[in-house]
Structures are given as C-alpha cells and as structure tokens.
Design a protein around this motif. Structure first.
Motif, PDB file in Angstrom:
ATOM      1  N   ARG A  42       0.834  -1.205   0.000  1.00 28.86           N
ATOM      2  CA  ARG A  42       0.000   0.000   0.000  1.00 28.86           C
ATOM      3  C   ARG A  42       0.863   1.246   0.000  1.00 28.86           C
ATOM      4  O   ARG A  42       0.612   2.194  -0.753  1.00 28.86           O
ATOM      5  CB  ARG A  42      -0.957   0.007   1.201  1.00 28.86           C
ATOM      6  N   LYS A  89       1.147   3.995  -3.035  1.00 25.85           N
ATOM      7  CA  LYS A  89       0.899   5.418  -2.768  1.00 25.85           C
ATOM      8  C   LYS A  89       2.073   6.255  -3.238  1.00 25.85           C
ATOM      9  O   LYS A  89       1.905   7.268  -3.929  1.00 25.85           O
ATOM     10  CB  LYS A  89       0.642   5.627  -1.272  1.00 25.85           C
ATOM     11  N   GLU A  90       3.284   5.828  -2.902  1.00 30.36           N
ATOM     12  CA  GLU A  90       4.477   6.568  -3.311  1.00 30.36           C
ATOM     13  C   GLU A  90       4.656   6.566  -4.828  1.00 30.36           C
ATOM     14  O   GLU A  90       5.035   7.581  -5.414  1.00 30.36           O
ATOM     15  CB  GLU A  90       5.722   5.991  -2.627  1.00 30.36           C
ATOM     16  N   GLU A 141       2.158   8.976  -6.255  1.00 35.31           N
ATOM     17  CA  GLU A 141       2.590  10.346  -5.953  1.00 35.31           C
ATOM     18  C   GLU A 141       3.793  10.747  -6.799  1.00 35.31           C
ATOM     19  O   GLU A 141       3.913  11.900  -7.202  1.00 35.31           O
ATOM     20  CB  GLU A 141       2.897  10.493  -4.462  1.00 35.31           C
ATOM     21  N   THR A 172      -7.541  11.582  -5.058  1.00 33.94           N
ATOM     22  CA  THR A 172      -7.632  11.073  -3.696  1.00 33.94           C
ATOM     23  C   THR A 172      -7.464   9.564  -3.749  1.00 33.94           C
ATOM     24  O   THR A 172      -8.026   8.902  -4.618  1.00 33.94           O
ATOM     25  CB  THR A 172      -9.001  11.419  -3.076  1.00 33.94           C
ATOM     26  N   MET A 173      -6.677   9.039  -2.825  1.00 32.07           N
ATOM     27  CA  MET A 173      -6.496   7.597  -2.714  1.00 32.07           C
ATOM     28  C   MET A 173      -7.082   7.155  -1.376  1.00 32.07           C
ATOM     29  O   MET A 173      -6.820   7.776  -0.353  1.00 32.07           O
ATOM     30  CB  MET A 173      -5.014   7.223  -2.761  1.00 32.07           C
ATOM     31  N   PHE A 204      -7.703   3.518   1.006  1.00 31.18           N
ATOM     32  CA  PHE A 204      -7.141   2.180   1.158  1.00 31.18           C
ATOM     33  C   PHE A 204      -8.017   1.315   2.046  1.00 31.18           C
ATOM     34  O   PHE A 204      -8.530   1.786   3.064  1.00 31.18           O
ATOM     35  CB  PHE A 204      -5.736   2.257   1.779  1.00 31.18           C
TER      36      PHE A 204
END
Length: 150
Positions: A20, A24-25, A28, A35-36, A38
């Motif tokens: 996760r 995300k990284e 980004e 918007t993410m 999880f």
C-alpha cells in the motif's frame, strides 16, 4: 486533464501495508492528484463500497472511479469481492484493475470472466512500479472516459 477526472477517487484494496505504501508513493511520484483510499481486505472493500461500518460517511468515502484490487487478501479475497462488485447493478460499472503478485493463468482467465477491466502483475522493483503506475494513470485518467458514479 479535466476537473471531473481529477476528482476521481482511487480505491486500493491490498492487505500488505508495504505494498500500500509503495503504491501510494509510486502514484505520488507520477504527480497524481487524485484522492487515494485504502482498504485491507475484501470485507472492508465491500463495506466501503456500500458505506457500511466505519465507512458510513459518504462525503469522506465517496464512490471510487477506479479500484486497484489485490487478489490474495484475508477475510474475503479479491476474487470474491470482484464477483460481488460485478453482480451489483450500482457498482458494476466501476473499473476494477487487478494488481497482484499472481501470474497464474487461472487467475487471469477467472478475473476477466468475472468482469475485471485489466489484470496487472505487480512489478518487482519500485522503479518498475512507478513506470507501471504512470502508464495506468495515463490510460485511466488521460485516455479513457470513465463513468460518473453516484
């Protein structure tokens, strides 16, 4: 990119905290403004999609425009969740991209049979993941028209 496309929520269902974080990284890194959200298993995924349990706030947990789905999760795996999503008249038009470590031909065939939009095997290196997420976001947010789901 239109304002409508920028506002699309990406819902990521993956039980592995490191995966996760890396996803995300990687997103980004590609300057993705979406918007993410999880969830950690298929039960949480379905609760989110139906605004149940801790996901009742519809302003905070809006219907996603894209779901990234791991197959091998506890409680309810990605296959079961995918089947439920595609059988639900309100949810079935949400694109679901399987993002998993599985390379099994059976998983590929079964998920497409259930209605998955794409099947991607998770890249091994972070740089490959960044590249894959760049291609994925270009395709889903710059090329295709996604439905607005309310």
């Amino acid at each position: 990119m239109s304002a409508r496309k920028k506002s699309i929520v990406i819902l990521i269902a993956d039980d592995d905290a490191e995966d996760r974080m890396l996803l995300k990284e990687a997103l980004e890194e590609n300057r993705l403004k979406n918007t993410m959200q999880f969830v950690e298993n298929g039960e949480e995924l379905m609760d989110y999609l139906h605004n149940r349990g801790k996901y009742t706030d519809k302003d905070q947990y809006t219907t996603p425009g894209l779901i990234l789905l791991d197959l091998n999760m506890p409680k309810k795996d990605g296959r079961e969740a995918l089947k439920e999503i595609k059988e639900d008249a309100h949810l079935r038009c949400i694109p679901v991209v399987v993002l998993t470590t599985s390379k099994a031909e059976e998983d590929i065939l079964n998920t497409y049979d259930l209605g998955v939009s794409s099947f991607i095997t998770k890249p091994v290196t972070f740089n490959s993941l960044v590249d894959t997420m760049k291609k994925l976001t270009q395709y889903w947010f710059d090329i295709v028209e996604l439905p607005v789901i309310k």
